[in-house]
Design a protein around this motif. Structure first.
Motif, mmCIF file in Angstrom:
data_model
loop_
_atom_site.group_PDB
_atom_site.id
_atom_site.type_symbol
_atom_site.label_atom_id
_atom_site.label_comp_id
_atom_site.label_asym_id
_atom_site.label_seq_id
_atom_site.Cartn_x
_atom_site.Cartn_y
_atom_site.Cartn_z
ATOM 1 N N LYS A 1 0.844 -1.197 0.000
ATOM 2 C CA LYS A 1 0.000 0.000 0.000
ATOM 3 C C LYS A 1 0.882 1.251 0.000
ATOM 4 C CE LYS A 1 -3.995 -1.977 2.335
ATOM 5 N NZ LYS A 1 -4.964 -1.816 3.450
ATOM 6 N N SER A 2 0.227 2.423 -0.097
ATOM 7 C CA SER A 2 0.960 3.688 -0.060
ATOM 8 C C SER A 2 1.180 4.114 1.384
ATOM 9 C CB SER A 2 0.144 4.784 -0.762
ATOM 10 O OG SER A 2 -0.276 4.388 -2.033
ATOM 11 N N PRO A 3 2.281 4.809 1.664
ATOM 12 C CA PRO A 3 2.434 5.395 3.001
ATOM 13 C C PRO A 3 1.255 6.324 3.291
ATOM 14 C CG PRO A 3 4.508 5.515 1.800
ATOM 15 C CD PRO A 3 3.461 5.063 0.812
ATOM 16 N N GLU A 4 0.761 6.233 4.529
ATOM 17 C CA GLU A 4 -0.411 7.012 4.930
ATOM 18 C C GLU A 4 -0.033 7.915 6.100
ATOM 19 O OE1 GLU A 4 -3.253 4.499 6.755
ATOM 20 O OE2 GLU A 4 -4.642 6.101 7.269
ATOM 21 N N ALA A 5 -0.365 9.189 5.978
ATOM 22 C CA ALA A 5 -0.019 10.131 7.042
ATOM 23 C C ALA A 5 -0.811 9.838 8.317
ATOM 24 C CB ALA A 5 -0.283 11.561 6.583
ATOM 25 N N LEU A 6 -0.130 9.827 9.443
ATOM 26 C CA LEU A 6 -0.779 9.688 10.753
ATOM 27 C C LEU A 6 -0.870 11.050 11.442
ATOM 28 C CD1 LEU A 6 0.941 6.452 12.122
ATOM 29 C CD2 LEU A 6 -1.429 6.674 11.350
ATOM 30 N N PHE A 7 0.281 11.693 11.623
ATOM 31 C CA PHE A 7 0.320 12.959 12.350
ATOM 32 C C PHE A 7 1.352 13.892 11.725
ATOM 33 C CE2 PHE A 7 -2.206 11.076 15.535
ATOM 34 C CZ PHE A 7 -1.626 9.882 15.960
ATOM 35 N N VAL A 8 1.079 15.181 11.829
ATOM 36 C CA VAL A 8 2.078 16.207 11.582
ATOM 37 C C VAL A 8 2.119 17.065 12.839
ATOM 38 C CG1 VAL A 8 2.813 18.145 10.151
ATOM 39 C CG2 VAL A 8 1.534 16.257 9.124
ATOM 40 N N MET A 9 3.288 17.195 13.435
ATOM 41 C CA MET A 9 3.407 17.943 14.685
ATOM 42 C C MET A 9 4.428 19.051 14.522
ATOM 43 S SD MET A 9 3.068 14.969 17.544
ATOM 44 C CE MET A 9 4.339 13.935 16.875
ATOM 45 N N THR A 10 4.093 20.222 15.032
ATOM 46 C CA THR A 10 4.953 21.380 14.830
ATOM 47 C C THR A 10 5.412 22.040 16.125
ATOM 48 O OG1 THR A 10 2.998 22.794 14.612
ATOM 49 C CG2 THR A 10 3.930 21.895 12.578
ATOM 50 N N LEU A 11 4.696 21.849 17.207
ATOM 51 C CA LEU A 11 5.007 22.590 18.438
ATOM 52 C C LEU A 11 5.577 21.688 19.517
ATOM 53 C CD1 LEU A 11 1.786 24.782 18.659
ATOM 54 C CD2 LEU A 11 4.038 25.437 17.777
ATOM 55 N N ASN A 12 6.563 22.188 20.231
ATOM 56 C CA ASN A 12 7.116 21.441 21.349
ATOM 57 C C ASN A 12 6.005 21.118 22.334
ATOM 58 O OD1 ASN A 12 9.223 20.301 22.941
ATOM 59 N ND2 ASN A 12 9.127 22.106 24.254
ATOM 60 N N GLY A 13 5.943 19.876 22.758
ATOM 61 C CA GLY A 13 4.899 19.485 23.695
ATOM 62 C C GLY A 13 3.625 18.999 23.038
ATOM 63 N N ASP A 14 3.581 19.083 21.689
ATOM 64 C CA ASP A 14 2.416 18.590 20.959
ATOM 65 C C ASP A 14 2.119 17.147 21.350
ATOM 66 O OD1 ASP A 14 2.125 19.844 17.511
ATOM 67 O OD2 ASP A 14 1.148 20.422 19.384
ATOM 68 N N GLU A 15 0.845 16.853 21.498
ATOM 69 C CA GLU A 15 0.385 15.477 21.629
ATOM 70 C C GLU A 15 -0.781 15.320 20.665
ATOM 71 O OE1 GLU A 15 1.241 14.962 26.428
ATOM 72 O OE2 GLU A 15 -0.420 13.905 25.493
ATOM 73 N N LYS A 16 -0.727 14.257 19.851
ATOM 74 C CA LYS A 16 -1.798 14.024 18.900
ATOM 75 C C LYS A 16 -2.306 12.597 19.083
ATOM 76 C CE LYS A 16 -1.105 17.722 15.936
ATOM 77 N NZ LYS A 16 -1.632 18.362 14.732
ATOM 78 N N LYS A 17 -3.584 12.411 18.768
ATOM 79 C CA LYS A 17 -4.191 11.096 18.961
ATOM 80 C C LYS A 17 -5.137 10.804 17.812
ATOM 81 C CE LYS A 17 -6.591 8.266 22.377
ATOM 82 N NZ LYS A 17 -7.241 8.207 23.701
ATOM 83 N N LYS A 18 -5.093 9.541 17.355
ATOM 84 C CA LYS A 18 -6.025 9.075 16.333
ATOM 85 C C LYS A 18 -6.392 7.650 16.709
ATOM 86 C CE LYS A 18 -5.175 10.144 12.006
ATOM 87 N NZ LYS A 18 -4.624 10.154 10.624
#
Lengths: 115, 112
Positions: free
Chosen positions: B42-59
């Motif tokens: 399959k193709s690579p699929e984006a999960l997260f893009v993070m830009t700020l120190n301390g960022d937390e992302k959830k999916k």
């Protein structure tokens, strides 16, 4: 909607031949990128386009590699006089616009084998 | 650290286990850190893009944290499932454009 498409999916060519790899980005995406993954290696950046222009060609491994983009859409990566070390999976990606915070949408890749 | 590095290279876990892996990157000239999932064929699929120190992302069951000062990001998967089996790639932007420098990836295999 339609994602990024690439053709051909597989290409076997003899050493010394020229090959063309095609990428159709997502409609409306202005930024387009080419990467490759050689066996046992990570993804390696080759070139990017903003519109039809390629501001940075420093990632192309040699002068046998060239790329163009027309109409702000389709891109072609051309490898002249292919060598065995060119064997790799070539991936194309597009992004709505140029910018670090934009995720890239990848195509399924072209597996190139040079015999 | 001069390049983007990921560890471990590969990981085998049992279904239901929680797991995490690491991406280390140069902390100077930081613009963004990307995580992608690449399943076989399959193709690579984006999960997260993070830009700020301390960022937390959830999916869903997947989350990521970012420390730009020390140059690392963690990806966590809670309650791994066989469909999570894939190579997880991190990549860094070193300028305001989109050129990504990728790590070597962590290959995750989840056994039923």
């Amino acid at each position: 909607g339609a994602g990024v498409s690439q053709s051909p999916s597989n290409k076997v060519t003899e050493k010394g031949k020229d090959v063309e790899l095609r990428c159709d980005p997502i409609s409306g995406h202005t930024a387009l990128y080419w990467y490759r993954q050689s066996l046992g290696q990570g993804l390696e950046f080759l070139i990017y386009f903003q519109g039809n222009s390629a501001p940075d060609k420093s990632g192309l491994p040699s002068d046998r590699f060239s790329a163009e983009r027309t109409g702000g859409s389709v891109s072609t990566l051309t490898i002249q006089r292919t060598q065995q070390e060119d064997s790799a999976v070539y991936l194309c990606a597009s992004s709505p616009r140029r910018g670090a915070a934009y995720e890239q949408y990848f195509g399924p890749g072209t597996r190139l084998t040079v015999t | 650290i001069l390049n983007v590095e990921q560890s471990p290279q590969s990981l085998h876990v049992q279904e239901g286990d929680s797991t995490n892996f690491t991406c280390s990157f140069p902390s100077s000239n930081f613009y963004a850190l990307h995580w992608y999932r690449w399943e076989t064929a399959k193709s690579p699929e984006a999960l997260f893009v993070m830009t700020l120190n301390g960022d937390e992302k959830k999916k869903g069951r997947i989350s990521a944290t970012l420390n730009t000062k020390e140059g690392y990001s963690y990806l966590y998967i809670k309650g791994s499932q066989p469909e999570d089996s894939a190579t997880y790639l991190c990549a860094q932007n070193v300028d305001a454009g989109n050129m990504l420098t990728f790590g070597g990836g962590t290959r995750l295999m989840v056994k039923p």
